[in-house]
Design a protein around this motif. Structure first.
Motif, mmCIF file in Angstrom:
data_model
loop_
_atom_site.group_PDB
_atom_site.id
_atom_site.type_symbol
_atom_site.label_atom_id
_atom_site.label_comp_id
_atom_site.label_asym_id
_atom_site.label_seq_id
_atom_site.Cartn_x
_atom_site.Cartn_y
_atom_site.Cartn_z
ATOM 1 N N ALA A 18 0.684 -1.173 -0.515
ATOM 2 C CA ALA A 18 0.224 -0.304 0.076
ATOM 3 C C ALA A 18 0.976 1.586 0.024
ATOM 4 C CB ALA A 18 -0.838 -0.195 1.197
ATOM 5 N N ARG A 19 2.117 1.664 0.332
ATOM 6 C CA ARG A 19 3.221 2.382 1.079
ATOM 7 C C ARG A 19 3.954 2.845 -0.388
ATOM 8 N NH1 ARG A 19 8.466 2.390 4.669
ATOM 9 N NH2 ARG A 19 8.647 0.401 3.225
ATOM 10 N N ARG A 20 3.810 1.482 -1.005
ATOM 11 C CA ARG A 20 5.112 1.366 -2.321
ATOM 12 C C ARG A 20 3.881 1.926 -3.293
ATOM 13 N NH1 ARG A 20 5.831 -1.722 -6.966
ATOM 14 N NH2 ARG A 20 7.405 -0.695 -7.538
ATOM 15 N N LEU A 24 4.108 5.652 -5.933
ATOM 16 C CA LEU A 24 4.581 5.619 -6.973
ATOM 17 C C LEU A 24 3.643 6.120 -7.378
ATOM 18 C CD1 LEU A 24 4.839 2.073 -7.742
ATOM 19 C CD2 LEU A 24 6.607 3.764 -7.941
ATOM 20 N N SER A 25 2.128 7.303 -6.985
ATOM 21 C CA SER A 25 1.294 7.636 -7.587
ATOM 22 C C SER A 25 1.857 9.223 -6.917
ATOM 23 C CB SER A 25 0.601 6.984 -6.657
ATOM 24 O OG SER A 25 -0.438 7.755 -5.493
ATOM 25 N N LEU A 26 2.163 9.525 -5.581
ATOM 26 C CA LEU A 26 3.119 10.482 -5.598
ATOM 27 C C LEU A 26 3.868 10.888 -6.606
ATOM 28 C CD1 LEU A 26 3.015 12.943 -3.409
ATOM 29 C CD2 LEU A 26 4.504 11.372 -2.409
ATOM 30 N N ARG A 27 4.899 10.390 -7.065
ATOM 31 C CA ARG A 27 5.414 10.438 -7.694
ATOM 32 C C ARG A 27 5.504 10.854 -9.514
ATOM 33 N NH1 ARG A 27 10.036 6.267 -5.669
ATOM 34 N NH2 ARG A 27 10.437 7.219 -4.011
ATOM 35 N N ALA A 28 4.504 9.962 -10.130
ATOM 36 C CA ALA A 28 3.856 9.913 -11.307
ATOM 37 C C ALA A 28 3.920 12.087 -11.248
ATOM 38 C CB ALA A 28 2.405 9.844 -11.699
ATOM 39 N N GLU A 29 2.927 12.085 -10.041
ATOM 40 C CA GLU A 29 2.572 13.508 -9.643
ATOM 41 C C GLU A 29 3.657 14.624 -10.132
ATOM 42 O OE1 GLU A 29 -0.004 14.476 -6.527
ATOM 43 O OE2 GLU A 29 -0.416 12.369 -6.242
ATOM 44 N N TRP A 63 11.719 3.848 -0.215
ATOM 45 C CA TRP A 63 9.748 3.948 -0.157
ATOM 46 C C TRP A 63 8.743 5.081 1.432
ATOM 47 C CZ3 TRP A 63 8.101 3.091 -4.658
ATOM 48 C CH2 TRP A 63 9.299 2.608 -5.282
ATOM 49 N N GLU A 64 10.178 5.348 2.066
ATOM 50 C CA GLU A 64 9.732 5.965 3.308
ATOM 51 C C GLU A 64 9.873 7.441 3.240
ATOM 52 O OE1 GLU A 64 12.094 2.873 6.434
ATOM 53 O OE2 GLU A 64 13.150 4.880 5.272
ATOM 54 N N ILE A 65 9.261 8.408 4.011
ATOM 55 C CA ILE A 65 8.823 9.610 4.020
ATOM 56 C C ILE A 65 9.685 10.384 4.567
ATOM 57 C CG2 ILE A 65 8.091 10.255 6.172
ATOM 58 C CD1 ILE A 65 5.742 11.569 4.647
ATOM 59 N N ASP A 66 10.519 11.742 3.351
ATOM 60 C CA ASP A 66 11.828 12.076 3.411
ATOM 61 C C ASP A 66 11.331 13.178 4.518
ATOM 62 O OD1 ASP A 66 13.958 13.290 2.896
ATOM 63 O OD2 ASP A 66 13.690 13.386 1.104
ATOM 64 N N PRO A 67 12.569 12.766 5.127
ATOM 65 C CA PRO A 67 12.494 14.308 6.373
ATOM 66 C C PRO A 67 13.882 15.038 6.372
ATOM 67 C CG PRO A 67 13.908 12.068 7.695
ATOM 68 C CD PRO A 67 13.136 11.708 6.131
ATOM 69 N N GLY A 68 14.184 15.548 5.097
ATOM 70 C CA GLY A 68 14.636 16.538 4.671
ATOM 71 C C GLY A 68 14.873 17.889 5.003
ATOM 72 N N ALA A 69 14.088 17.858 4.891
ATOM 73 C CA ALA A 69 13.367 18.650 4.765
ATOM 74 C C ALA A 69 13.302 19.359 6.771
ATOM 75 C CB ALA A 69 11.749 19.551 4.749
ATOM 76 N N ILE A 70 12.676 18.953 7.656
ATOM 77 C CA ILE A 70 12.778 19.386 8.954
ATOM 78 C C ILE A 70 14.411 18.846 9.735
ATOM 79 C CG2 ILE A 70 12.379 17.744 10.826
ATOM 80 C CD1 ILE A 70 9.525 16.193 9.758
ATOM 81 N N GLU A 71 15.311 18.419 8.801
ATOM 82 C CA GLU A 71 16.317 18.150 9.549
ATOM 83 C C GLU A 71 17.135 19.690 8.901
ATOM 84 O OE1 GLU A 71 18.040 14.536 7.484
ATOM 85 O OE2 GLU A 71 16.968 12.888 8.430
ATOM 86 N N ALA A 72 16.706 20.114 7.423
ATOM 87 C CA ALA A 72 17.754 20.873 7.149
ATOM 88 C C ALA A 72 17.185 22.343 8.386
ATOM 89 C CB ALA A 72 16.834 21.288 5.878
#
Length: 201
Positions: A18-20, A24-29, A63-72
């Motif tokens: 389900a996560r994958r 994939l749908s998010l990346r298609a956007e 497939w994991e949500i990215d915390p990069g904006a938080i870390e930055a």
């Protein structure tokens, strides 16, 4: 007629699928949609990190949500940010990073800082997951790394575990085992769930 509950392995596989599908749908956007998710997640989490001294993040798998904006944002504010290093059947160690730290693949291909990076003890850990429920029960990849780590850290002092997830990863209930370490809170791009103290079993 009742049907047997799916095994934890089957459940994990279903939730991963389900996560994958969502990712994939998010990346298609396109990149703008992914950036919006990351920024919305940061908007949920950053106000709750006021006063944190050392925050441990992670480098996401595909497939994991990215915390990069938080870390930055934390680095820009002068907060110590750390990333984990993984060893088999052992708690994670956390190492402070800056914008120049070289991150390379480690165990299971997960990107991590060098062992020479300073070892720190976080007071907040941002935790990746396959799924989490509304009680704070987390399902991880199955290796037990975060359960071992949280158990060890909580035995020595307070540490706050905040799960990070896409909304699709939040379910009503997950099976809980005695060794499972509950989350203190769960953040998605659209909501924040705070969990009161609950027994681990």
């Amino acid at each position: 007629m009742t049907h047997p509950s799916p095994s934890k392995t089957d459940l994990r596989a279903s939730l991963r699928q389900a996560r994958r599908a969502f990712v994939l749908s998010l990346r298609a956007e396109g990149a703008a949609a992914e950036r919006h998710i990351a920024e919305s997640l940061a908007a949920q989490v950053l106000p709750r990190l006021a006063g944190a001294r050392v925050v441990a993040g992670y480098r996401p798998t595909p497939w994991e949500i990215d915390p990069g904006a938080i870390e930055a944002a934390l680095l820009a504010a002068g907060v110590t940010v750390a990333l984990p290093r993984t060893q088999p059947n052992a708690p994670l160690t956390f190492h402070a990073i800056d914008r120049n730290t070289v991150i390379t693949p480690g165990l299971h291909g997960i990107h991590e800082p060098p062992s020479s990076a300073p070892v720190v003890v976080p007071d907040v850990i941002l935790v990746p997951l396959v799924a989490a429920d509304r009680r704070g029960v987390r399902m991880g990849q199955g290796g037990g790394h975060y359960d071992r780590t949280l158990e060890a850290l909580r035995a020595t002092g307070p540490v706050r575990a905040i799960g990070l997830a896409f909304d699709v990863q939040v379910v009503d209930t997950l099976p809980a085992e005695p060794h499972d370490q509950r989350l203190d809170a769960l953040a998605t791009p659209t909501r924040w769930l705070e969990f009161s103290a609950v027994p681990s079993s």
